[in-house]
Structure formats: structure tokens, C-alpha cells
Design an enzyme around this catalytic site. Structure first.
Site, short mmCIF file in Angstrom:
data_model
loop_
_atom_site.label_atom_id
_atom_site.label_comp_id
_atom_site.label_asym_id
_atom_site.label_seq_id
_atom_site.Cartn_x
_atom_site.Cartn_y
_atom_site.Cartn_z
N ASN A 29 0.85 -1.19 0.00
CA ASN A 29 0.00 0.00 0.00
C ASN A 29 0.89 1.24 0.00
O ASN A 29 1.48 1.59 1.02
CB ASN A 29 -0.91 -0.02 1.23
N LYS A 31 0.03 4.28 -0.30
CA LYS A 31 -0.65 5.41 0.33
C LYS A 31 -0.49 6.68 -0.53
O LYS A 31 -0.47 6.58 -1.76
CB LYS A 31 -0.16 5.60 1.78
N HIS A 113 -9.44 0.51 5.25
CA HIS A 113 -8.17 0.80 5.92
C HIS A 113 -8.40 1.74 7.09
O HIS A 113 -9.28 2.62 7.05
CB HIS A 113 -7.18 1.41 4.93
N GLU A 115 -6.95 4.28 8.10
CA GLU A 115 -6.86 5.71 7.78
C GLU A 115 -8.16 6.21 7.15
O GLU A 115 -8.53 7.37 7.35
CB GLU A 115 -5.66 5.95 6.86
N GLU A 183 -4.95 -5.20 10.67
CA GLU A 183 -3.97 -4.13 10.88
C GLU A 183 -4.27 -3.40 12.18
O GLU A 183 -5.11 -2.50 12.22
CB GLU A 183 -4.03 -3.13 9.71
N GLY A 189 2.55 2.43 10.85
CA GLY A 189 3.41 3.60 10.68
C GLY A 189 4.08 4.09 11.95
O GLY A 189 4.67 5.16 11.98
N SER A 229 3.62 -1.92 10.35
CA SER A 229 5.08 -1.79 10.47
C SER A 229 5.82 -3.08 10.11
O SER A 229 6.82 -3.44 10.74
CB SER A 229 5.46 -1.31 11.88
#
Length: 275
Positions: A29, A31, A113, A115, A183, A189, A229
Site C-alpha cells: 500500500n 498510500k 483501511h 486511515e 492491521e 506507521g 510496520s
């Protein structure tokens, strides 16, 4: 380990989990990263590889670069959009539809996701509806779920991921077109990764939910991948877990070390053979 997990583990250890039938899956991904120049570099190391034939690889560039990447990579590397809306067309400024994605020769989309959920306010219900529409339109879906740090520390991990999975399963008819990505939000991140044991525990819980609410066959066949990560340093130990069927990789997918992550299952198998 919960009672639910222990019950399912007893059956999977007898060979009913179908682990050998699930092809390792690694998604990248990207992003909101990349330019024509930098993406050219990423495509170069992907083509150079070598990428294990035992791993299915799918990369997700920003939507502006979907055509560039699809045309620049061999068919053996899949391409995904990072999001889409639950309509074919209309007055939805800034959105893209599954039909537009398919028109570019792209077959996958990432939905749900963290985010999208936590920055843009997508609810479980919205994610489920988007998954259903994308699938009915002909796309394959990487469906994401995972808990916040406060939810993990509060002992609510299973409650949260069960709720998120329920919203997705309500809209899925063909599970062969779905990959589930666990996730944990606290590991995305941040440089903080779930331990292999933590990842395995949640993956096993999700597989048990599929067995109970869909079927044992679907539970055995559906790939559940880990994201948070993942890097070249931790991918091999994570890949060794029996219910971790691959990864959804963020920042590390922009670097040449992504090739090592793609090949993590091969490395893990070799290490186990040596032991």
C-alpha cells in the site's frame, strides 16, 4: 487464548485448517506517496525481483498512477486501488468507482483501511457496503480491520475486530475474491509491530469467526494477512505463524527490501527446515 480460539485450534491442528491451500499474499500500500520518477524506481526493483512464485503480489499506488503502474508491471504482479465508492457513477466529487478501476485493467481494491475509518470517518456499515458493491462490480477486495491502542489496552480487541468483520461478511457472497487484512491501528506507521504471537492470536480468532458464521471451508480457504510496520527485519518470524497468510505493507513497500518481504514465506520455510 480464548475458548473460541482453543476449540478451533484443536481442529486446525488435525489438518482441517487447509493451511497448505492458502497462497501467501503480499500487498504493498503506497498510500499518498510517489511521483512518476519514484514509481519508475519501484517498478524497476519489482521487475528485477526475484519474486517468489509462491507469493501473490499486489501493489496499490495512488489512483492517479494506476494506469502507469498497471501498464508498467508484468501481469504476474497485481495492482489495486486504495479506495472506491459504492456507486457506479454520480455526483460524488473526489471519488472513484469500481467500474473506473476495472476500466484501467486493475482488479483489486483496498477497503476499510484504518486511515479511511479514523481520518475520513468511514463507519463499519459504510465499509461493508463498499465491499459489497466492489465485489458485485467484479473487483477483488483487500478488506481491512483492526483495533485502536486504547481498545487493545482495554481488552476489547476481539470485540472490535468481530464487529468489523461482521459488517464485512454481511456483504460478501464469494469469499474467493476477498483477502482479510488485520492491521492493529497502534502498529501502523509507528514502528511498533504486533509480536508474532499477538498477530497469530487475532488471526486465529478471525478464522474461528469465519468457521462459526460462514463455514469451515471458507475459514480454511480465506487468506488473513497482517499489516502494521512490517519490514524486512520482522517479516520472516511473522510469516512463520500458521494463520498469517501474508502481509499488507505500507512504507516498506516503497523500498527494495519489499522483495524480501514478498519472499518471507520461502525464507521462513527454509529456516524451519534447517531447525
Amino acid at each position: 487464548m480464548s475458548r473460541l480460539q482453543a476449540d478451533y485450534r484443536s481442529s486446525s491442528e488435525t489438518g482441517e485448517s487447509g493451511k497448505m491451500e492458502r497462497k501467501f499474499f503480499v500487498g504493498g500500500n503506497w498510500k499518498m506517496n510517489g511521483s512518476r520518477e519514484s514509481i519508475g524506481g519501484i517498478m524497476s526493483f519489482l521487475k528485477q525481483g526475484p519474486l517468489s512464485p509462491d507469493s501473490e503480489v499486489v501493489v496499490a499506488p495512488p489512483s492517479l498512477y494506476l494506469s502507469l503502474v498497471r501498464e508498467g508491471l508484468p501481469p504476474s504482479v497485481g495492482v489495486a486501488a486504495q479506495n472506491c465508492y459504492k456507486a457506479e457513477k454520480g455526483a460524488f466529487t473526489g471519488e472513484i468507482s469500481p467500474q473506473m478501476i476495472l476500466d484501467l485493467g486493475v482488479e483489486w481494491v483496498i477497503l476499510g483501511h484504518s486511515e479511511r475509518r479514523n481520518i475520513f470517518g468511514e463507519t463499519d456499515e459504510m465499509v461493508g457496503e463498499k465491499v459489497g458493491f466492489a465485489l458485485s462490480s467484479g473487483l477483488k477486495v483487500i478488506a481491512c480491520l483492526g483495533e485502536l491502542l486504547s481498545e487493545r489496552e482495554g481488552g476489547k480487541t476481539e470485540e472490535v475486530v468481530a464487529r468489523q468483520l461482521k459488517a464485512i461478511t454481511a456483504h460478501v457472497k464469494d469469499w474467493s475474491k476477498v483477502v482479510i487484512a488485520y492491521e492493529p491501528v497502534w502498529a501502523i506507521g509507528t514502528g511498533r509491530t504486533a509480536t508474532p504471537e499477538q498477530a497469530q492470536e487475532v488471526h486465529l480468532f478471525l478464522r474461528k469467526l469465519l468457521a462459526e458464521n460462514i463455514s469451515a471451508a471458507i475459514a480454511a480457504e480465506t487468506r488473513i494477512i497482517y499489516g502494521g510496520s512490517v519490514n524486512a527485519g520482522n517479516c520472516t518470524t511473522l510469516a512463520a505463524q500458521s494463520d498469517v497468510d501474508g502481509f499488507l505493507v505500507g512504507g516498506a513497500s516503497l523500498k527494495a527490501d519489499f522483495v524480501k518481504i514478498v519472499n518471507a514465506k520461502d525464507c521462513s520455510t527454509q529456516e524451519q527446515a534447517v531447525v
